[in-house]
Design a protein around this motif. Structure first.
Motif, PDB file in Angstrom:
ATOM      1  N   LEU A 254     -34.037  29.044 -40.022  1.00  0.00           N
ATOM      2  CA  LEU A 254     -35.019  29.856 -40.749  1.00  0.00           C
ATOM      3  C   LEU A 254     -36.417  29.648 -40.185  1.00  0.00           C
ATOM      4  O   LEU A 254     -37.183  30.602 -40.045  1.00  0.00           O
ATOM      5  N   ALA A 255     -36.760  28.414 -39.835  1.00  0.00           N
ATOM      6  CA  ALA A 255     -38.067  28.139 -39.229  1.00  0.00           C
ATOM      7  C   ALA A 255     -38.186  28.848 -37.882  1.00  0.00           C
ATOM      8  O   ALA A 255     -39.230  29.412 -37.561  1.00  0.00           O
ATOM      9  N   LEU A 256     -37.116  28.849 -37.098  1.00  0.00           N
ATOM     10  CA  LEU A 256     -37.119  29.543 -35.813  1.00  0.00           C
ATOM     11  C   LEU A 256     -37.299  31.049 -36.016  1.00  0.00           C
ATOM     12  O   LEU A 256     -38.034  31.695 -35.272  1.00  0.00           O
ATOM     13  N   ALA A 257     -36.654  31.607 -37.050  1.00  0.00           N
ATOM     14  CA  ALA A 257     -36.806  33.034 -37.342  1.00  0.00           C
ATOM     15  C   ALA A 257     -38.260  33.365 -37.667  1.00  0.00           C
ATOM     16  O   ALA A 257     -38.773  34.413 -37.256  1.00  0.00           O
ATOM     17  N   LEU A 258     -38.950  32.478 -38.382  1.00  0.00           N
ATOM     18  CA  LEU A 258     -40.367  32.688 -38.685  1.00  0.00           C
ATOM     19  C   LEU A 258     -41.191  32.755 -37.405  1.00  0.00           C
ATOM     20  O   LEU A 258     -42.038  33.628 -37.229  1.00  0.00           O
ATOM     21  N   VAL A 259     -40.951  31.828 -36.502  1.00  0.00           N
ATOM     22  CA  VAL A 259     -41.698  31.767 -35.244  1.00  0.00           C
ATOM     23  C   VAL A 259     -41.406  33.002 -34.394  1.00  0.00           C
ATOM     24  O   VAL A 259     -42.316  33.636 -33.861  1.00  0.00           O
ATOM     25  N   GLN A 260     -40.135  33.355 -34.272  1.00  0.00           N
ATOM     26  CA  GLN A 260     -39.755  34.477 -33.419  1.00  0.00           C
ATOM     27  C   GLN A 260     -40.219  35.820 -33.970  1.00  0.00           C
ATOM     28  O   GLN A 260     -40.397  36.770 -33.220  1.00  0.00           O
ATOM     29  N   ALA A 261     -40.449  35.917 -35.275  1.00  0.00           N
ATOM     30  CA  ALA A 261     -40.850  37.181 -35.886  1.00  0.00           C
ATOM     31  C   ALA A 261     -42.364  37.406 -35.857  1.00  0.00           C
ATOM     32  O   ALA A 261     -42.828  38.488 -36.207  1.00  0.00           O
ATOM     33  N   GLU A 262     -43.116  36.415 -35.432  1.00  0.00           N
ATOM     34  CA  GLU A 262     -44.570  36.545 -35.408  1.00  0.00           C
ATOM     35  C   GLU A 262     -44.975  37.765 -34.593  1.00  0.00           C
ATOM     36  O   GLU A 262     -44.529  37.963 -33.466  1.00  0.00           O
ATOM     37  N   GLY A 263     -45.803  38.614 -35.191  1.00  0.00           N
ATOM     38  CA  GLY A 263     -46.300  39.800 -34.514  1.00  0.00           C
ATOM     39  C   GLY A 263     -45.378  41.005 -34.582  1.00  0.00           C
ATOM     40  O   GLY A 263     -45.734  42.071 -34.100  1.00  0.00           O
ATOM     41  N   GLU A 264     -44.216  40.859 -35.181  1.00  0.00           N
ATOM     42  CA  GLU A 264     -43.284  41.985 -35.307  1.00  0.00           C
ATOM     43  C   GLU A 264     -43.767  42.948 -36.387  1.00  0.00           C
ATOM     44  O   GLU A 264     -44.333  42.531 -37.398  1.00  0.00           O
ATOM     45  N   ARG A 265     -43.539  44.233 -36.193  1.00  0.00           N
ATOM     46  CA  ARG A 265     -43.948  45.235 -37.171  1.00  0.00           C
ATOM     47  C   ARG A 265     -43.063  45.185 -38.419  1.00  0.00           C
ATOM     48  O   ARG A 265     -43.555  45.298 -39.541  1.00  0.00           O
ATOM     49  N   ILE A 266     -41.789  45.033 -38.226  1.00  0.00           N
ATOM     50  CA  ILE A 266     -40.856  44.976 -39.361  1.00  0.00           C
ATOM     51  C   ILE A 266     -40.608  43.520 -39.701  1.00  0.00           C
ATOM     52  O   ILE A 266     -40.359  42.699 -38.825  1.00  0.00           O
ATOM     53  N   ARG A 267     -40.672  43.220 -40.984  1.00  0.00           N
ATOM     54  CA  ARG A 267     -40.441  41.851 -41.412  1.00  0.00           C
ATOM     55  C   ARG A 267     -39.681  41.836 -42.727  1.00  0.00           C
ATOM     56  O   ARG A 267     -39.523  42.871 -43.366  1.00  0.00           O
ATOM     57  N   PHE A 268     -39.243  40.683 -43.125  1.00  0.00           N
ATOM     58  CA  PHE A 268     -38.437  40.533 -44.321  1.00  0.00           C
ATOM     59  C   PHE A 268     -38.993  39.403 -45.170  1.00  0.00           C
ATOM     60  O   PHE A 268     -39.444  38.392 -44.654  1.00  0.00           O
ATOM     61  N   GLU A 269     -38.925  39.597 -46.488  1.00  0.00           N
ATOM     62  CA  GLU A 269     -39.268  38.526 -47.407  1.00  0.00           C
ATOM     63  C   GLU A 269     -38.013  37.696 -47.591  1.00  0.00           C
ATOM     64  O   GLU A 269     -36.922  38.224 -47.801  1.00  0.00           O
ATOM     65  N   LEU A 270     -38.142  36.399 -47.487  1.00  0.00           N
ATOM     66  CA  LEU A 270     -36.991  35.518 -47.611  1.00  0.00           C
ATOM     67  C   LEU A 270     -36.721  35.248 -49.077  1.00  0.00           C
ATOM     68  O   LEU A 270     -37.573  34.742 -49.790  1.00  0.00           O
ATOM     69  N   GLY A 271     -35.552  35.632 -49.543  1.00  0.00           N
ATOM     70  CA  GLY A 271     -35.153  35.390 -50.919  1.00  0.00           C
ATOM     71  C   GLY A 271     -34.193  34.219 -50.983  1.00  0.00           C
ATOM     72  O   GLY A 271     -34.052  33.472 -50.018  1.00  0.00           O
TER      73      GLY A 271
ATOM     74  N   LEU B 182     -22.351  18.250 -44.986  1.00  0.00           N
ATOM     75  CA  LEU B 182     -23.114  19.237 -45.746  1.00  0.00           C
ATOM     76  C   LEU B 182     -24.615  19.087 -45.488  1.00  0.00           C
ATOM     77  O   LEU B 182     -25.314  20.078 -45.281  1.00  0.00           O
ATOM     78  N   ALA B 183     -25.117  17.869 -45.454  1.00  0.00           N
ATOM     79  CA  ALA B 183     -26.549  17.649 -45.201  1.00  0.00           C
ATOM     80  C   ALA B 183     -26.955  18.176 -43.827  1.00  0.00           C
ATOM     81  O   ALA B 183     -28.034  18.749 -43.669  1.00  0.00           O
ATOM     82  N   SER B 184     -26.087  18.019 -42.834  1.00  0.00           N
ATOM     83  CA  SER B 184     -26.386  18.529 -41.490  1.00  0.00           C
ATOM     84  C   SER B 184     -26.407  20.047 -41.489  1.00  0.00           C
ATOM     85  O   SER B 184     -27.245  20.661 -40.825  1.00  0.00           O
ATOM     86  N   LEU B 185     -25.510  20.667 -42.236  1.00  0.00           N
ATOM     87  CA  LEU B 185     -25.474  22.122 -42.317  1.00  0.00           C
ATOM     88  C   LEU B 185     -26.775  22.655 -42.918  1.00  0.00           C
ATOM     89  O   LEU B 185     -27.371  23.595 -42.395  1.00  0.00           O
ATOM     90  N   VAL B 186     -27.236  22.036 -44.005  1.00  0.00           N
ATOM     91  CA  VAL B 186     -28.479  22.475 -44.649  1.00  0.00           C
ATOM     92  C   VAL B 186     -29.660  22.261 -43.705  1.00  0.00           C
ATOM     93  O   VAL B 186     -30.538  23.117 -43.593  1.00  0.00           O
ATOM     94  N   GLN B 187     -29.689  21.144 -42.973  1.00  0.00           N
ATOM     95  CA  GLN B 187     -30.762  20.890 -42.008  1.00  0.00           C
ATOM     96  C   GLN B 187     -30.756  21.946 -40.910  1.00  0.00           C
ATOM     97  O   GLN B 187     -31.804  22.464 -40.530  1.00  0.00           O
ATOM     98  N   GLN B 188     -29.583  22.289 -40.399  1.00  0.00           N
ATOM     99  CA  GLN B 188     -29.497  23.300 -39.354  1.00  0.00           C
ATOM    100  C   GLN B 188     -29.933  24.666 -39.869  1.00  0.00           C
ATOM    101  O   GLN B 188     -30.593  25.425 -39.162  1.00  0.00           O
ATOM    102  N   LEU B 189     -29.589  24.978 -41.119  1.00  0.00           N
ATOM    103  CA  LEU B 189     -30.033  26.232 -41.730  1.00  0.00           C
ATOM    104  C   LEU B 189     -31.559  26.261 -41.818  1.00  0.00           C
ATOM    105  O   LEU B 189     -32.199  27.259 -41.485  1.00  0.00           O
ATOM    106  N   ARG B 190     -32.158  25.154 -42.229  1.00  0.00           N
ATOM    107  CA  ARG B 190     -33.616  25.059 -42.323  1.00  0.00           C
ATOM    108  C   ARG B 190     -34.253  25.300 -40.952  1.00  0.00           C
ATOM    109  O   ARG B 190     -35.238  26.040 -40.830  1.00  0.00           O
ATOM    110  N   GLU B 191     -33.680  24.705 -39.913  1.00  0.00           N
ATOM    111  CA  GLU B 191     -34.206  24.883 -38.560  1.00  0.00           C
ATOM    112  C   GLU B 191     -34.081  26.336 -38.097  1.00  0.00           C
ATOM    113  O   GLU B 191     -34.991  26.866 -37.455  1.00  0.00           O
TER     114      GLU B 191
END
Length: 108
Positions: A17-34, A6-15
């Motif tokens: 989400l961080a990758l999604a932040l980096v890849q979305a930089e400069g995109e016109r459409i974005r999402f607020e993370l809930g 379970l701890a590895s799953l949560v760590q991978q999820l965190r990674e």
């Protein structure tokens, strides 16, 4: 044990989400993370040596048949991501995480 801790799953999820932040930089459409909701099938295991920790293993899709029905549990977790580097908002709470760029007119 077949599955992922379970701890590895949560760590991978965190990674991811961080990758999604980096890849979305400069995109016109974005999402607020809930809140992030996870529904998981887990089994609980403990090594046979003294002082060993109990571990939660997320059962891989299709692997549930290898465990008895009594050995697996369904759990639901709600995670609320927080950016520890962001300045707090006017209410003192962490500002919501935005997947990309500055706020656009009409976007909340």
């Amino acid at each position: 044990m077949s599955g992922i801790e379970l701890a590895s799953l949560v760590q991978q999820l965190r990674e991811e989400l961080a990758l999604a932040l980096v890849q979305a930089e400069g995109e016109r459409i974005r999402f607020e993370l809930g809140p992030v909701e996870l529904s998981l099938t887990v089994t609980v295991g403990r090594e046979a040596k003294p002082g060993s920790k109990i571990r939660f293993w997320v059962v891989e899709a299709g692997a549930e048949a290898t465990f008895s029905r009594e050995a697996v549990q369904e759990i639901k977790m709600v995670l609320t991501p927080v950016d520890t580097t962001a300045k707090p908002g006017p209410d003192g709470k962490p500002a919501p995480i935005r997947i990309s760029g500055d706020q656009l007119p009409g976007e909340r």
